[in-house]
Design a protein around this motif. Structure first.
Motif, short mmCIF file in Angstrom:
data_model
loop_
_atom_site.label_atom_id
_atom_site.label_comp_id
_atom_site.label_asym_id
_atom_site.label_seq_id
_atom_site.Cartn_x
_atom_site.Cartn_y
_atom_site.Cartn_z
N ASP A 71 45.01 24.65 54.10
CA ASP A 71 45.08 23.84 55.31
C ASP A 71 46.40 24.04 56.04
N SER A 76 45.21 23.29 59.83
CA SER A 76 44.45 22.06 59.64
C SER A 76 45.34 20.91 59.18
N LEU A 79 46.84 19.03 62.04
CA LEU A 79 45.87 18.12 62.65
C LEU A 79 45.67 16.86 61.80
N MET A 80 45.65 17.06 60.49
CA MET A 80 45.52 15.90 59.60
C MET A 80 46.70 14.96 59.73
N LEU A 82 48.39 14.44 62.38
CA LEU A 82 48.31 13.76 63.67
C LEU A 82 47.10 12.84 63.78
N SER A 83 46.20 12.90 62.82
CA SER A 83 44.98 12.10 62.87
C SER A 83 45.28 10.64 62.51
N PRO A 84 44.34 9.73 62.83
CA PRO A 84 44.55 8.31 62.48
C PRO A 84 44.65 8.08 60.97
N LEU A 85 44.08 8.97 60.17
CA LEU A 85 44.14 8.84 58.72
C LEU A 85 45.55 9.19 58.24
N SER A 86 46.15 8.31 57.49
CA SER A 86 47.52 8.54 57.03
C SER A 86 47.58 9.72 56.06
N THR A 90 45.11 10.98 53.02
CA THR A 90 44.69 12.38 52.95
C THR A 90 45.01 12.97 51.58
#
Length: 218
Positions: A71, A76, A79-80, A82-86, A90
Motif C-alpha cells: 500500500d 494507497s 489515501l488511507m 487521508l480517509s475518515p478512518l483513523s 486501519t
C-alpha cells in the motif's frame, strides 16, 4: 473498517500473498525436524510444542513485510491516511486480516503436524489453544515492525531482527503451556500468554499508526 479487512484478506490469498506460503513453510519445518532428530518419539513429543511454536512464529513473519509495504508503494497508504478512518483503525484491520489468514490457519493445521512428533493426545488442546491465543501477538508485534521498516530498502530482511526478540515471551509461554499439558500440571503459562497477547493487540494499532505517520512524513 470491515471493507479494508475483507480487502486485505482477499489480497493475502492472491498471487504474491503470503498466506499459503506461511502454511507451506510451517508444514515444511515441522516435517523436517523429526527427520533430523530421529525416531525417538519420547524426545520428539517433549520438543513438539517448542518446535511448532518457533515454526509458527517464523512462518507468520514471512508475510508481515507486505502488511503496509504494498500500500505504501502504490500510494494507497496515503489515501488511507487521508480517509475518515483513523490510521489506528486501519492498522487494527490489517493486524486482524493477517491473523485470520495466517495465525488462525496455523493453529488449525498444528494438530496434524503434531502427529509427526508423536505428541500425546492430552497436549493437543493446549497446543491449539496456545496458538489461537498467542498468534495475535505475533501479528500485532510484527505489524509494529512492518510499520517502522516501511521506507527502508530491503526492510523485509531487517524486520525479523526487529521483531523476533520481542516475540520471545510468546514462544516461551506457548511452548511452556504445551509442556505443562504433557506433564499434567499447571504452570500459568497460558494465562501469561493470553495477557501478553492482549496487551500487544491493544497497543499495536497506536504504535503502527505512529510508525506509518513517521514514514509518510519522511
Amino acid at each position: 473498517m470491515s471493507r479494508l479487512l475483507l480487502r486485505d484478506i482477499r489480497l493475502s490469498f492472491r498471487a504474491g500473498g503470503g498466506a499459503m506460503l506461511a502454511l507451506a513453510f510451517f508444514a515444511s519445518v515441522a516435517a523436517l525436524v523429526p527427520l533430523g532428530i530421529g525416531p525417538d518419539l519420547k524426545l520428539l513429543g517433549r520438543i513438539a510444542g517448542g518446535v511448532l511454536w518457533i515454526a509458527g512464529a517464523l512462518a507468520a513473519l514471512l508475510s508481515l513485510d507486505r502488511l503496509f509495504q504494498s500500500d505504501f508503494e502504490d500510494g494507497s497508504l496515503d489515501l488511507m491516511a487521508l480517509s475518515p478512518l483513523s490510521l489506528e483503525a486501519t492498522a487494527f484491520a490489517k493486524i486482524a486480516a493477517h491473523w485470520l489468514t495466517t495465525g488462525l490457519p496455523l493453529a488449525v493445521l498444528s494438530p496434524v503436524l503434531g502427529l509427526l512428533f508423536g505428541l500425546s493426545a492430552q497436549a493437543y488442546p493446549a497446543l491449539v489453544l496456545s496458538l489461537l491465543v498467542g498468534t495475535p501477538a505475533i501479528s500485532a508485534i510484527g505489524a509494529i515492525g512492518a510499520s517502522l521498516t516501511l521506507s527502508i530498502r530491503r526492510g523485509g530482511l531487517i524486520l525479523p531482527l526487529v521483531v523476533l526478540p520481542l516475540l520471545s515471551p510468546a514462544v516461551i509461554f506457548g511452548a511452556g503451556s504445551v509442556l505443562a499439558a504433557l506433564d499434567a500440571r499447571s504452570n500459568g503459562a497460558l494465562g501469561l500468554l493470553a495477557a501478553f497477547s492482549l496487551v500487544s493487540v491493544l497497543l499495536a494499532p497506536f504504535a503502527c499508526a505512529a510508525g506509518v505517520r513517521l514514514n509518510l512524513a519522511g
